[in-house]
Scaffold this active site. Sequence first.
Site, PDB file in Angstrom:
ATOM      1  N   HIS A 234      47.381 -31.567  20.931  1.00  9.20           N
ATOM      2  CA  HIS A 234      47.995 -30.266  20.625  1.00  9.20           C
ATOM      3  C   HIS A 234      48.935 -29.914  21.770  1.00  9.20           C
ATOM      4  O   HIS A 234      48.573 -29.226  22.714  1.00  9.20           O
ATOM      5  CB  HIS A 234      46.908 -29.195  20.461  1.00  9.20           C
ATOM      6  CG  HIS A 234      47.422 -27.888  19.930  1.00  9.20           C
ATOM      7  ND1 HIS A 234      46.708 -27.117  19.043  1.00  9.20           N
ATOM      8  CD2 HIS A 234      48.575 -27.209  20.152  1.00  9.20           C
ATOM      9  CE1 HIS A 234      47.397 -26.028  18.751  1.00  9.20           C
ATOM     10  NE2 HIS A 234      48.529 -26.067  19.426  1.00  9.20           N
TER      11      HIS A 234
ATOM     12  N   HIS B 299      53.211 -29.068  22.058  1.00  5.20           N
ATOM     13  CA  HIS B 299      54.526 -28.930  21.453  1.00  5.20           C
ATOM     14  C   HIS B 299      55.570 -29.437  22.453  1.00  5.20           C
ATOM     15  O   HIS B 299      55.683 -28.890  23.555  1.00  5.20           O
ATOM     16  CB  HIS B 299      54.806 -27.471  21.106  1.00  5.20           C
ATOM     17  CG  HIS B 299      53.812 -26.883  20.151  1.00  5.20           C
ATOM     18  ND1 HIS B 299      54.042 -26.808  18.793  1.00  5.20           N
ATOM     19  CD2 HIS B 299      52.579 -26.347  20.357  1.00  5.20           C
ATOM     20  CE1 HIS B 299      52.993 -26.254  18.193  1.00  5.20           C
ATOM     21  NE2 HIS B 299      52.094 -25.962  19.126  1.00  5.20           N
TER      22      HIS B 299
ATOM     23  N   HIS C 287      47.906 -25.069  12.280  1.00  2.35           N
ATOM     24  CA  HIS C 287      47.489 -24.018  13.205  1.00  2.35           C
ATOM     25  C   HIS C 287      46.757 -22.941  12.398  1.00  2.35           C
ATOM     26  O   HIS C 287      47.323 -22.369  11.455  1.00  2.35           O
ATOM     27  CB  HIS C 287      48.701 -23.390  13.883  1.00  2.35           C
ATOM     28  CG  HIS C 287      49.293 -24.220  14.976  1.00  2.35           C
ATOM     29  ND1 HIS C 287      49.553 -25.559  14.846  1.00  2.35           N
ATOM     30  CD2 HIS C 287      49.693 -23.884  16.245  1.00  2.35           C
ATOM     31  CE1 HIS C 287      50.082 -26.025  15.972  1.00  2.35           C
ATOM     32  NE2 HIS C 287      50.179 -25.020  16.838  1.00  2.35           N
TER      33      HIS C 287
ATOM     34  N   GLU D  84      44.013 -18.881  15.514  1.00  2.50           N
ATOM     35  CA  GLU D  84      44.368 -18.501  16.880  1.00  2.50           C
ATOM     36  C   GLU D  84      44.411 -16.982  16.972  1.00  2.50           C
ATOM     37  O   GLU D  84      43.654 -16.366  17.722  1.00  2.50           O
ATOM     38  CB  GLU D  84      45.710 -19.095  17.282  1.00  2.50           C
ATOM     39  CG  GLU D  84      46.129 -18.717  18.708  1.00  2.50           C
ATOM     40  CD  GLU D  84      47.504 -19.255  19.080  1.00  2.50           C
ATOM     41  OE1 GLU D  84      47.800 -19.301  20.290  1.00  2.50           O
ATOM     42  OE2 GLU D  84      48.297 -19.594  18.183  1.00  2.50           O
TER      43      GLU D  84
ATOM     44  N   ASP E 199      48.945 -27.249  24.763  1.00  4.03           N
ATOM     45  CA  ASP E 199      49.713 -26.397  23.858  1.00  4.03           C
ATOM     46  C   ASP E 199      51.187 -26.329  24.259  1.00  4.03           C
ATOM     47  O   ASP E 199      51.997 -27.139  23.812  1.00  4.03           O
ATOM     48  CB  ASP E 199      49.076 -25.013  23.789  1.00  4.03           C
ATOM     49  CG  ASP E 199      49.495 -24.233  22.543  1.00  4.03           C
ATOM     50  OD1 ASP E 199      50.268 -24.768  21.724  1.00  4.03           O
ATOM     51  OD2 ASP E 199      49.035 -23.090  22.364  1.00  4.03           O
ATOM     52  N   ASP E 200      51.562 -25.369  25.091  1.00  2.00           N
ATOM     53  CA  ASP E 200      52.940 -25.211  25.564  1.00  2.00           C
ATOM     54  C   ASP E 200      52.885 -25.086  27.084  1.00  2.00           C
ATOM     55  O   ASP E 200      53.004 -23.983  27.637  1.00  2.00           O
ATOM     56  CB  ASP E 200      53.578 -23.966  24.935  1.00  2.00           C
ATOM     57  CG  ASP E 200      53.619 -24.051  23.429  1.00  2.00           C
ATOM     58  OD1 ASP E 200      54.506 -24.738  22.892  1.00  2.00           O
ATOM     59  OD2 ASP E 200      52.751 -23.440  22.780  1.00  2.00           O
TER      60      ASP E 200
END
Length: 359
Positions: free
Chosen positions: A19, A21, A210, A213, A293-294
Amino acid sequence: MCNTSLHAFLAALPKAEHHMHLEGSLEPELLFALAAKNGITLPVSTDPAFASAESLRKRYEVFANLDDFLGYYYIGMSVLLDGSDFEALAYAYFAKAASQNVRHAEVFFDPQAHTDRGVELSTIVESFKRAQARAAADFGMSTELIMCLLRHLPLPSAMATFAQAKGAGYFADGTLAAVGMDSSEVPFPPPMWKDLFDAAKELGIRRTCHAGEEGPPLYVSQALDLLDVQRIDHGVRALTDGDDALVTRLASSKTLLTMCPLSNFKLNCIDSMSSFPLRRLLDAGVRFSINSDDPAYFGGYILENYCALQEAFGLGIRDWEMIAKGAIMGSWCAEERRAQLLVEVEDVVNEWARQFEEQ
């Protein structure tokens, strides 16, 4: 970075990431460099955070919620224009991940955010493929690309992008490993995307989404029931809101949850790192992986996420062995590669277990 006795072990532990991006690994320094290269004017006149890489990184420390983050995320994407930009972005992530002993990475990208700006899908995908080939040669890392569609755009846009990728043969030849769905969650529940996921299922394409969240546990159930996904990205609300039946279902089905602790904390999905449902995941036998994630926006790559959990929960070597092996078992790579990675984990775990026994 954690100061516990297990820090060196966590750094050495072979990792699988599911996961992340690619656009979320755009560090402020690269963002400013590409903006200058491509003649992109950043909105400093309306947002002083864009005055420098340093001020932008400082702004990233105080996101109010998911949509606040996404505003900066999409502005950042605007500096990616030609093939060299996308290749540089992906390779920078692969190099950083390799330095933290990520041995297998399954990474997301958002094609619509680029094709809507006039960038060809082939430019994006072929550039990422070049970065993947370099990562395999330079680091021995295996990687997969997952094409995510954007929830905040209309379904026809998603269907058109899916059709374009299908027509290019990117699913048939294995260039794209799966289809996913991301961006703003709450206003766009899973049922809106059933046609897309039905089309992917009909072609035998892997599916992830997703869910949970910021949306309720119901979104996780809908993704499983209506979209027939094989993986859930996030799902933290299902673990923290007391949905015992759903947790039991996730455990029995061995559905992988791709969990992102620092992201959840930075976006106020959990109050503190100690609120992350790690112990419930372990006790219930849910298969999960820990991911970044990011990372350029949330202050840490995969090792920083491991360290944050270690500081909060004080796990043992065998706990981390379970986490690492569960992540590998949930990976979408060849069985031979999974077996190789499991051996790598066992070797590191056994080496460090002996060191601690000798102390």
